[in-house]
Write an enzyme that holds these catalytic residues in place. Structure first.
Site, PDB file in Angstrom:
ATOM      1  N   ARG A   1     -24.462   7.503   2.755  1.00  0.00           N
ATOM      2  CA  ARG A   1     -24.899   6.111   2.977  1.00  0.00           C
ATOM      3  C   ARG A   1     -25.497   5.971   4.382  1.00  0.00           C
ATOM      4  NH1 ARG A   1     -19.320   3.916   0.459  1.00  0.00           N
ATOM      5  NH2 ARG A   1     -19.983   3.640  -1.689  1.00  0.00           N
TER       6      ARG A   1
ATOM      7  N   ASP B   1     -19.827   8.356   2.555  1.00  0.00           N
ATOM      8  CA  ASP B   1     -20.139   7.530   3.734  1.00  0.00           C
ATOM      9  C   ASP B   1     -21.282   8.179   4.522  1.00  0.00           C
ATOM     10  OD1 ASP B   1     -17.196   5.962   3.825  1.00  0.00           O
ATOM     11  OD2 ASP B   1     -17.169   8.020   3.134  1.00  0.00           O
TER      12      ASP B   1
ATOM     13  N   HIS C   1     -11.886   8.272   5.374  1.00  0.00           N
ATOM     14  CA  HIS C   1     -12.749   7.610   4.398  1.00  0.00           C
ATOM     15  C   HIS C   1     -12.160   6.214   4.234  1.00  0.00           C
ATOM     16  CE1 HIS C   1     -14.979   6.528   0.891  1.00  0.00           C
ATOM     17  NE2 HIS C   1     -13.910   6.520   0.121  1.00  0.00           N
TER      18      HIS C   1
ATOM     19  N   ARG D   1       0.838  -1.203   0.000  1.00  0.00           N
ATOM     20  CA  ARG D   1       0.000   0.000   0.000  1.00  0.00           C
ATOM     21  C   ARG D   1       0.877   1.259   0.000  1.00  0.00           C
ATOM     22  NH1 ARG D   1      -4.844   0.279   4.253  1.00  0.00           N
ATOM     23  NH2 ARG D   1      -3.131   0.276   5.724  1.00  0.00           N
TER      24      ARG D   1
END
Ligand code: ADP
Length: 310
Positions: A148, A145, A172, A85
């Site tokens: 949602r 988010d 996030h 990552r």
């Protein structure tokens, strides 16, 4: 108002499509290192325009961004097999080094709207690279988010998401925090509203909403590879607040002097957004558990951002 989009992949083009449908921009300019892709996306979006708005949609190089008031940056590279990552992050930071400089050369007055993931880290990087005040480098953060969260709470209570006032804070991503304790429906505390309509917010309901918010992206990615329509509309919503100087309260990510116990970190809290970008930061009242979770999220992001070499 002219709006630029750098990175005309799925997220960038979905934002362009949403902006065209909403008729927010007079001019939309798509830029991508893959010029043929930018041209194809601009053509396709421009064919939707006659049905709904009068936006001029073109593809161009950086020079075409001159005069843009907002530039969405959705450029990025995807993970190579075996790549960590952090390695991916460093390649994306390298993309931003080129993109941010190129944008500011031609559009020094622009507000940068960051969409590339991991969005909080990329926002911190873009702020560092640009030297702009944090109020002008806005990451889409938890805007989606939060949407949602409101939609799942609204569905449970049998009311529209617009009547639910609740925010997702922090990263996030995995460490995000659903701020239940400050959530309201209408002007009524959520628990009280739920009891009054006889749809109590049991632990089971809360866990299922938490899971639905936190894991929504994973479920979509399993089904179709990536997510773009939702974030495209969220980006357009932020541009609308700027274009119309609406002073809307939206949860977005910018570098913030202090959140919980952590200093100088980019993450989402509710913020007031108008023509100049972020006008005010708002710190919701949190209970102890939420405060600790936000602190944890902030420290994860801070550590990750500091590990990236620029
Ligand atoms: P997403 O789903 O996040 O939109 P995509 O891979 O579909 O991801 O889109 C990312 C886009 O960013 C690609 O179209 C790619 O060509 C573009 N891109 C990558 N690096 C640069 C760069 N340095 N300048 C401009 N565009 C770039």
């Amino acid at each position: 108002m002219k709006v630029g989009i750098v990175g005309a992949g799925m997220v960038g083009s979905s934002a362009g499509y949403a902006l065209a449908l909403m008729g927010i921009a007079s001019d939309l300019v798509l830029v991508d290192k893959n010029a043929a892709l930018a041209l194809a996306q601009a053509e396709d979006i421009s064919h939707a325009v006659p049905f709904v708005s009068a936006t001029t949609v073109i593809a161009g190089d950086y020079a075409a961004l001159a005069g843009a008031r907002v530039v969405i940056i959705a450029a990025g590279v995807s993970q190579k097999p075996g790549e960590s990552r952090l390695e991916l992050l460093e390649r994306n930071a390298a993309v931003f080094r080129d993109v941010v400089a190129a944008v500011l050369r031609v559009a020094p007055e622009a507000i940068l709207l960051i969409a590339s993931n991991p969005v909080d880290i990329m926002t911190q990087i873009a702020t560092r690279l640009s030297g702009l005040p944090p109020q002008r480098v806005i990451g889409s953060g938890t805007i989606l988010d939060t949407a949602r969260f409101r939609s799942l709470v609204g569905r449970h209570l049998g009311i529209s998401p617009q009547s639910v006032h609740a925010y997702v804070l922090g990263e996030h991503g995995d460490s995000e925090v659903l701020a239940w304790s400050s959530a309201r429906a209408g002007s009524i505390a959520l628990g009280s509203f739920a009891d009054q309509v006889v749809k109590p917010l049991t632990d089971e309901v809360r866990l299922s909403i938490d899971d639905g918010v936190r894991n929504a992206a994973y479920k979509i990615i399993n089904g179709k590879g990536s997510t773009y329509y939702g974030i495209g509309a969220g980006l357009a919503r932020i541009v609308k607040a700027i274009a119309q100087d609406q002073c809307d309260v939206l949860s977005v990510s910018i570098v913030t002097a202090k959140v919980a116990d952590i200093e100088d970190v980019a993450l989402s809290i509710p913020r007031v957004i108008g023509a100049g970008g972020v006008i005010a930061d708002l710190f919701p009242d949190l209970d102890d558990g939420e405060y600790q979770s936000l602190n944890r999220s902030a420290s994860i992001l801070k550590e990750r951002a500091e590990s990236v070499r620029l």
